[in-house]
Design an enzyme around this catalytic site. Structure first.
Site, PDB file in Angstrom:
ATOM      1  N   HIS A   1      11.196 -71.421 -10.353  1.00  0.00           N
ATOM      2  CA  HIS A   1      11.007 -72.784  -9.843  1.00  0.00           C
ATOM      3  C   HIS A   1       9.794 -72.856  -8.913  1.00  0.00           C
ATOM      4  O   HIS A   1       9.098 -73.868  -8.879  1.00  0.00           O
ATOM      5  CB  HIS A   1      12.255 -73.319  -9.126  1.00  0.00           C
ATOM      6  CG  HIS A   1      12.079 -74.751  -8.739  1.00  0.00           C
ATOM      7  ND1 HIS A   1      12.227 -75.780  -9.650  1.00  0.00           N
ATOM      8  CD2 HIS A   1      11.661 -75.324  -7.590  1.00  0.00           C
ATOM      9  CE1 HIS A   1      11.918 -76.926  -9.052  1.00  0.00           C
ATOM     10  NE2 HIS A   1      11.578 -76.684  -7.798  1.00  0.00           N
TER      11      HIS A   1
ATOM     12  N   HIS B   1       4.681 -75.739  -0.647  1.00  0.00           N
ATOM     13  CA  HIS B   1       3.839 -76.901  -0.969  1.00  0.00           C
ATOM     14  C   HIS B   1       2.605 -77.005  -0.074  1.00  0.00           C
ATOM     15  O   HIS B   1       1.521 -77.334  -0.536  1.00  0.00           O
ATOM     16  CB  HIS B   1       4.652 -78.188  -0.857  1.00  0.00           C
ATOM     17  CG  HIS B   1       5.747 -78.268  -1.864  1.00  0.00           C
ATOM     18  ND1 HIS B   1       5.502 -78.260  -3.222  1.00  0.00           N
ATOM     19  CD2 HIS B   1       7.091 -78.353  -1.727  1.00  0.00           C
ATOM     20  CE1 HIS B   1       6.653 -78.346  -3.866  1.00  0.00           C
ATOM     21  NE2 HIS B   1       7.636 -78.399  -2.986  1.00  0.00           N
TER      22      HIS B   1
ATOM     23  N   ASP C   1       6.728 -75.483  -9.164  1.00  0.00           N
ATOM     24  CA  ASP C   1       6.181 -76.275  -8.055  1.00  0.00           C
ATOM     25  C   ASP C   1       4.676 -76.035  -7.896  1.00  0.00           C
ATOM     26  O   ASP C   1       3.904 -76.975  -7.694  1.00  0.00           O
ATOM     27  CB  ASP C   1       6.863 -75.885  -6.729  1.00  0.00           C
ATOM     28  CG  ASP C   1       8.225 -76.536  -6.550  1.00  0.00           C
ATOM     29  OD1 ASP C   1       8.523 -77.534  -7.234  1.00  0.00           O
ATOM     30  OD2 ASP C   1       8.994 -76.039  -5.703  1.00  0.00           O
TER      31      ASP C   1
ATOM     32  N   HIS D   1       7.264 -82.029  -9.779  1.00  0.00           N
ATOM     33  CA  HIS D   1       7.933 -81.628 -11.013  1.00  0.00           C
ATOM     34  C   HIS D   1       7.368 -82.375 -12.228  1.00  0.00           C
ATOM     35  O   HIS D   1       7.188 -81.785 -13.294  1.00  0.00           O
ATOM     36  CB  HIS D   1       9.451 -81.843 -10.919  1.00  0.00           C
ATOM     37  CG  HIS D   1      10.079 -81.034  -9.819  1.00  0.00           C
ATOM     38  ND1 HIS D   1      11.376 -81.219  -9.419  1.00  0.00           N
ATOM     39  CD2 HIS D   1       9.580 -80.049  -9.023  1.00  0.00           C
ATOM     40  CE1 HIS D   1      11.654 -80.372  -8.428  1.00  0.00           C
ATOM     41  NE2 HIS D   1      10.576 -79.659  -8.164  1.00  0.00           N
TER      42      HIS D   1
END
Ligand SMILES: [Zn+2]
Length: 303
Positions: free
Chosen positions: A233, A260, A237, A77
């Site tokens: 969001h 991720h 990321d 973030h």
């Protein structure tokens, strides 16, 4: 040429890590041109861990960096905020192993950096310009990057929840739209998964103040900041994970149900294959910083 930037003065905040629950104080300091983003563990004799792909360690619910056994957890973030604001160089001091989650978005970091001010530096920014496409698939997950003159992202998710389902968000990041459309989007988790994740020690710091809590058919802590806050969001990321390239990217990134692990796998694949990209500078206006230091020099010689 567009130049590198750092912050003008030091700023600090404190909070808890989302995953570890560990209390942490964080300070962001200006750094010299060419130094990139570097984390420093003040609780471990100032040990430094650079925010680059080579230091990526564990990647599951968050992205963690590790160097010689020293961990910096949940970097995405803050790194996302740095890219969104065009910060190339900064020293980030933390006194624990995980960055603070704050409100679960990048907005508090953006506000901190804006409070510190942004300073242009006397060095042209080198962009990583994508020359050839690269596509990666893993089951029904997909991530790819295609040549483009600017940085844009298209992200799709398909989450079995009445408020989410299939969402796609496309954004061009280079014209201030990161701040408007992405920075405020918060992380999310579901009440149903909560106990299992708590038992595994994965969300010791999670609370209704730092993530959107999904119930079976709604959310506990509304209202949402955007109707499609969830997919926004994911863009946040992705931008934070791609910051581990160590450079701003010029390319179109497309992701479908990635996470991720795939974001950081894309980064290492790009860096490994140098035929996929080249370093370029981008023309822009001469800066005040150069102009003002020139005029100072001129004033100095006149004296
Ligand atoms: Zn996140």
């Amino acid at each position: 040429m567009i130049q590198e930037q750092t912050i003008r003065s030091a700023v600090e905040c404190s909070g808890v890590g989302l995953h570890s629950g560990a209390p942490v104080a964080m300070r962001i300091l200006p750094a010299a041109a060419g130094s990139g983003i570097v984390f420093r563990r003040t609780d471990l004799d100032g040990f430094e861990v650079e925010a680059i792909s080579r230091n990526v360690a564990r990647v599951s619910y968050a992205t963690s960096l590790m160097k010689k056994g020293v961990l910096i957890s949940t970097t995405e973030h803050l790194l996302s905020a740095f890219i969104g604001l065009g910060i190339d160089n900064a020293m980030v001091e933390v006194d624990n192993l995980e960055l603070p989650i704050l409100d679960g978005s990048a907005r508090p970091f953006v506000e901190m950096i804006r409070k510190a001010g942004i300073r242009k530096q006397r060095r042209s920014r080198k962009y990583l310009k994508i020359l050839r496409e690269l596509e990666m698939r893993e089951g029904n997950k997909f991530i790819a990057v295609y040549p483009a003159d600017t940085y844009s992202v298209s992200y799709s998710i398909n989450f079995p929840h009445p408020l989410i389902g299939k969402e796609t968000f496309e954004v061009e990041l280079s014209n201030g739209s990161y701040l408007k459309h992405i920075a405020a989007a918060r992380t999310f988790g579901s009440r149903q998964d909560e106990q299992a994740m708590r038992n595994m020690g994965l969300i010791r710091g999670a609370s209704r103040e730092n993530c959107i809590v999904l119930t079976r058919d709604g959310i506990e802590n509304g209202p949402l900041r955007f109707p499609d806050e969830f997919v926004r969001h994911k863009v946040l990321d992705l931008v934070g994970d791609l910051a581990l390239l160590g450079k701003q990217i010029l390319g179109n990134v497309v992701a479908d149900r990635a996470g991720h692990a795939m974001h950081t796998a894309l980064v290492s694949r790009i860096l490994r294959d140098k035929s996929l990209w080249e370093e370029v500078t981008v023309s822009g206006e001469e800066t005040e910083e150069v102009a003002s230091s020139n005029s100072r020099a001129a004033a100095g010689s006149a004296l």
